[in-house]
Enzyme design. Sequence first.
Site, PDB file in Angstrom:
ATOM      1  N   HIS A  45       7.056  19.983  17.744  1.00 38.66           N
ATOM      2  CA  HIS A  45       8.081  19.307  18.517  1.00 38.66           C
ATOM      3  C   HIS A  45       9.421  20.016  18.403  1.00 38.66           C
ATOM      4  CE1 HIS A  45       7.941  17.499  14.463  1.00 38.66           C
ATOM      5  NE2 HIS A  45       9.265  17.462  14.541  1.00 38.66           N
ATOM      6  N   CYS A  78      12.902  12.887   8.254  1.00 39.95           N
ATOM      7  CA  CYS A  78      12.642  14.324   8.370  1.00 39.95           C
ATOM      8  C   CYS A  78      13.823  14.967   9.075  1.00 39.95           C
ATOM      9  CB  CYS A  78      11.333  14.617   9.108  1.00 39.95           C
ATOM     10  SG  CYS A  78      11.312  14.112  10.843  1.00 39.95           S
TER      11      CYS A  78
END
Length: 637
Positions: A67, A174
């Site tokens: 991503h 994250c």
Amino acid sequence: MKIQDLLKKELMLLDLQATTKEAAIDEMISTLVAKDVVSDFDTFKAGIMNREAQMTTGLGDGIAMPHSKNIAVRDAAVLFAKSANGVDYASLDGQPTDLFFMIAAPEGANDTHLSALAELSQYLLKDGFAAKLRGAKTADEVIAVFDAEAADKVEEVVAAPATNQDFIVAVTACTTGIAHTYMAEEALKKTAAEMGVGIKVETNGASGVGSRLTAEDIAKAKGVIIAADKAVEMDRFNGKPLVQRPVADGIKKTQELINIILDGKADKYVAANGSQAQATASPTSLGGAFYKHLMSGVSQMLPFVIGGGIIIALAFLIDGALGVPQDSLGSLGSYNPLAAIFMKIGGAAFGFMLPILAGYIAYSIAEKPGMAAGFVAGAIASSGAAWNNLEGTPSGFLGALVGGFAAGMIVNFLKKALSVLPKSMEGIKSILLYPLLGILLTGFAMLFINIPMSGINTWMNNFLAGLEGSSAVLLGLVLGGMMAVDMGGPINKAAYVFGTGTLAATVANGGSVAMAAVMAGGMVPPLAIFVSTLLYKNKFTAEERNSGLTNIVMGLSFITEGAIPFGAADPGRAIPSFIAGSALAGALVGLAGIKLMAPHGGIFVIALTSNPILYIAFILIGAVVSGVLYGALRKTN
């Protein structure tokens, strides 16, 4: 918005042909480009590969979620792909990957898009969900699997734990806040339910904080799990048993983390000493802690250095093009009105460099209370004020670095010293006492720190300015070689920070030889990949040869990370080959005394070097040497 709104049928590859990780990424990105979701292949791929360099998005159990939140993305979308035979994707469990979700989020992705992507992350850990996707034969069947899951979904209600049930709290985060944050959340909830443990998980995602932990939640909890790759609010956990691990452990080692809390093996977190947050089951060495705090400051500083530095360099170019009288050369860079505008803007951005560096180092050490003191330390390092000379000589990068650490430690000391105050004064401590005393004590400390640091800084700048001949060759060789050792890792960043640190004092004199050597060394590895795939075609697959073409753009753009997949796949042959060429390019730059005025940009700022033609030639020589060495050493497929 539902995930099905982003998971479009035309973006599904139900028979992915790629057999290697990078080839799979290329095949998926090519589809996104062909369907006009992504405007530029190379820009988006650079974002994807940078994310992979931080930590693999191969989550295990056959699932990968590459991503990127990227300026090349036109509209948020998710591409789904299936591989019949699986791909070696360097997953967390080391097993082949056959289900891929490539997430493309625009730079300005809104909360609606991001919440839908979080929903996808949670679906993938549901029992039997991946098996249903593997059984789907058509795009309609894939959508049907998601529709069925959405229909069965029950809104979660976080209830108080049963009287006889253990209860823990957790925080997941994250670096991008898109995928791993929510995968870790779901894994922790799922495992806790299986173990009969109550849990509440706070997510620190790209769309903000979800399911924020209350003071009551924390008070009831037996302990705290922090599964995060970035800073989260820590003071609230003072006195609680706490274990801190990377977000990947929150996905794959959930039972281990929960057991550390249940078995009483977690140390109590002490808010006055940020390092204790990592004391449990994941000790951090002194060197590791230093690097973590330093990189926290450097990563926040770089946008100001890169943007401001290039704009300042353009100001000199504009004046050079428009002309400056011989008797006004002292005003070069701000003589003509247009150049003066560029200089003003660039100078404003560049001026934040040292305060940002010190501020975020202090933030990493002492969390939010340390930031104000850190900014002040950086500002004083920039001004050079000292107790015996308030005008002083700037202590530069080194002064801000030491000042940032000093600010963080001073604020941590204040936290401990003020911990004896009654709880009714908690608000006063954060709003008044920490900033007032932190800034005051840090300011006085900097008046002494600046004296030796400014001396070292002055000596270093004079030394670099006087480098020529063999000394410059050695400097260029070392810096160039360091750029290729880990291609974006700690050693690469250390060389880059050193190079950018020389710019402020050298840009008015045509730039920095050190910076020129650093950029040349960083451009070589990706270009060497292209040379190797061109000269030794029989030793590379078709997908790898296509990646060689991609690496031309990445190399010319000074994105060393483009060579990471090749270096990771064959480090014993690739990395020494890359180091040889990068060190040679840096040494040649030092020998010729080529200077660079910009901290980044590759081929796009080549005009800002003192000898563009020779500079390009040296980079190409390094790339050819590395490419030939790598190709000769590599085994035939």
